[in-house]
Design an enzyme around this catalytic site. Structure first.
Site, PDB file in Angstrom:
ATOM      1  N   HIS A   1      18.836  14.350 -45.191  1.00  0.00           N
ATOM      2  CA  HIS A   1      18.938  14.240 -43.737  1.00  0.00           C
ATOM      3  C   HIS A   1      18.076  13.053 -43.287  1.00  0.00           C
ATOM      4  O   HIS A   1      16.932  12.910 -43.707  1.00  0.00           O
ATOM      5  CB  HIS A   1      18.422  15.531 -43.101  1.00  0.00           C
ATOM      6  CG  HIS A   1      18.585  15.589 -41.623  1.00  0.00           C
ATOM      7  ND1 HIS A   1      19.729  16.060 -41.022  1.00  0.00           N
ATOM      8  CD2 HIS A   1      17.753  15.241 -40.622  1.00  0.00           C
ATOM      9  CE1 HIS A   1      19.591  16.008 -39.712  1.00  0.00           C
ATOM     10  NE2 HIS A   1      18.396  15.500 -39.438  1.00  0.00           N
TER      11      HIS A   1
ATOM     12  N   CYS B   1      21.246  12.794 -36.143  1.00  0.00           N
ATOM     13  CA  CYS B   1      20.610  14.108 -36.064  1.00  0.00           C
ATOM     14  C   CYS B   1      21.008  14.775 -34.734  1.00  0.00           C
ATOM     15  O   CYS B   1      22.181  15.055 -34.528  1.00  0.00           O
ATOM     16  CB  CYS B   1      19.096  13.953 -36.218  1.00  0.00           C
ATOM     17  SG  CYS B   1      18.171  15.500 -36.240  1.00  0.00           S
TER      18      CYS B   1
ATOM     19  N   ASP C   1      21.523  17.321 -47.634  1.00  0.00           N
ATOM     20  CA  ASP C   1      21.188  17.874 -46.320  1.00  0.00           C
ATOM     21  C   ASP C   1      21.881  19.225 -46.140  1.00  0.00           C
ATOM     22  O   ASP C   1      22.847  19.368 -45.380  1.00  0.00           O
ATOM     23  CB  ASP C   1      21.630  16.883 -45.243  1.00  0.00           C
ATOM     24  CG  ASP C   1      21.188  17.283 -43.846  1.00  0.00           C
ATOM     25  OD1 ASP C   1      20.463  18.286 -43.708  1.00  0.00           O
ATOM     26  OD2 ASP C   1      21.570  16.577 -42.888  1.00  0.00           O
TER      27      ASP C   1
END
Length: 299
Positions: A268, A189, A237
């Protein structure tokens, strides 16, 4: 035996995960999240169950014990003169290594050095690498033990100083005693975005990078990248994936050595086995590819 992380209700549409992603990244307040969920015809009780299921359960997710006899772990500090002055992180080494080993910098999500990221560092050490996971929250006292509080703390830090701290960590790790001088970077991330950023900012330091579901490097920095990159993305995502076509065109233009792996039916955060977004099959495949990539490029 490791217990499975609780999964969210199958009654929820994929848009619910997109809303949670925006909430987790500060794009939606908690109130706005629940309002948007109501717009998907999700009642408040189910929305509450869902958001609670997405919170991490680190005790259930641990794969390598902190007292595993094959590794040694400690917290180490490093100088960061262009950042916050000093950084701190979690250093894990294979025990009784007979030769110098490649090193890997592990960069956390947007909430500090939580137990999941520490576990990732231990997994790397079990696989034969020296791993170091810095805590961007160290200038504020370190990861607070709660991800929501960690996100709030990280949002208060100056982004440029965080980048400088991570760059200092990479340079410190590159010269670490017992290291081979080869440095890989893996991040998730926020950490995925920082993986590409460090490859661009430190082309003579970073030897290989594996960004998991992170934004691509700034367009004006892509030409500087020398390290090979393995980009790991979840098919569902959309927020992150929509950023990559333009970056991929620049990768090709500047002849960056890269590969993008897209993981089917994955959201995600699919590698994070402490939350309900975890996709076990895809996470394990992505991790095996990560290890193989580092062995190929770091020796």
């Amino acid at each position: 035996m490791k217990k499975p992380v609780q999964q969210p209700s199958t009654q929820l549409p994929d848009q619910a995960f997109e809303l949670y992603d925006k909430y987790a990244h500060g794009m939606l307040s908690r109130r706005d999240f629940f309002t948007a969920m109501a717009g998907l015809a999700v009642n408040a009780a189910l929305a509450t169950t869902f958001i609670n299921s997405m919170m991490p359960n680190y005790a259930l997710a641990q794969q390598v014990s902190f007292n595993d006899t094959d590794i040694t772990a400690s917290y180490q500090k490093f100088a960061s003169p262009l950042g916050h002055g000093e950084g701190r992180g979690y250093l894990v080494k294979p025990k009784n290594a007979a030769a110098a080993l490649p090193v890997v910098l592990v960069i956390h999500e947007n909430r500090g050095l939580n137990p999941y990221i520490e576990d990732v560092a231990r997994r790397l050490a079990k696989a034969g690498f020296i791993a170091f996971a810095p805590d961007a929250l160290w200038p504020l006292g370190g990861y607070p033990g709660n991800d929501d509080a960690g996100r709030e703390m990280q949002s208060r830090l100056e982004p440029a100083k965080i980048v400088a701290d991570l760059a200092a960590a990479a340079q410190w790790l590159k010269q670490l005693d017992g290291g081979s001088g080869k440095l890989g970077v893996v991040g998730f991330c926020f950490g995925g975005a920082m993986t590409g950023r460090l490859a661009a900012d430190l082309p003579n330091v970073v030897d290989a990078g594996v960004p998991f579901y992170g934004s691509p490097p700034p367009a004006d920095k892509i030409a500087a990248i020398k390290a090979p990159l393995l980009v790991q993305l979840g098919e569902l995502d959309e927020r992150v994936n929509n950023q990559w076509p333009a970056a991929e065109a620049l990768f090709k233009q500047h002849k960056v050595n890269y590969k993008i792996e897209m993981y089917p039916a994955s959201h995600h955060g699919f590698h994070n086995d402490s939350t309900a977004r975890y996709n076990k099959e895809m996470a394990e495949l992505a991790w095996q590819r990560t290890l193989a990539f580092f062995r190929q490029h770091l020796g």
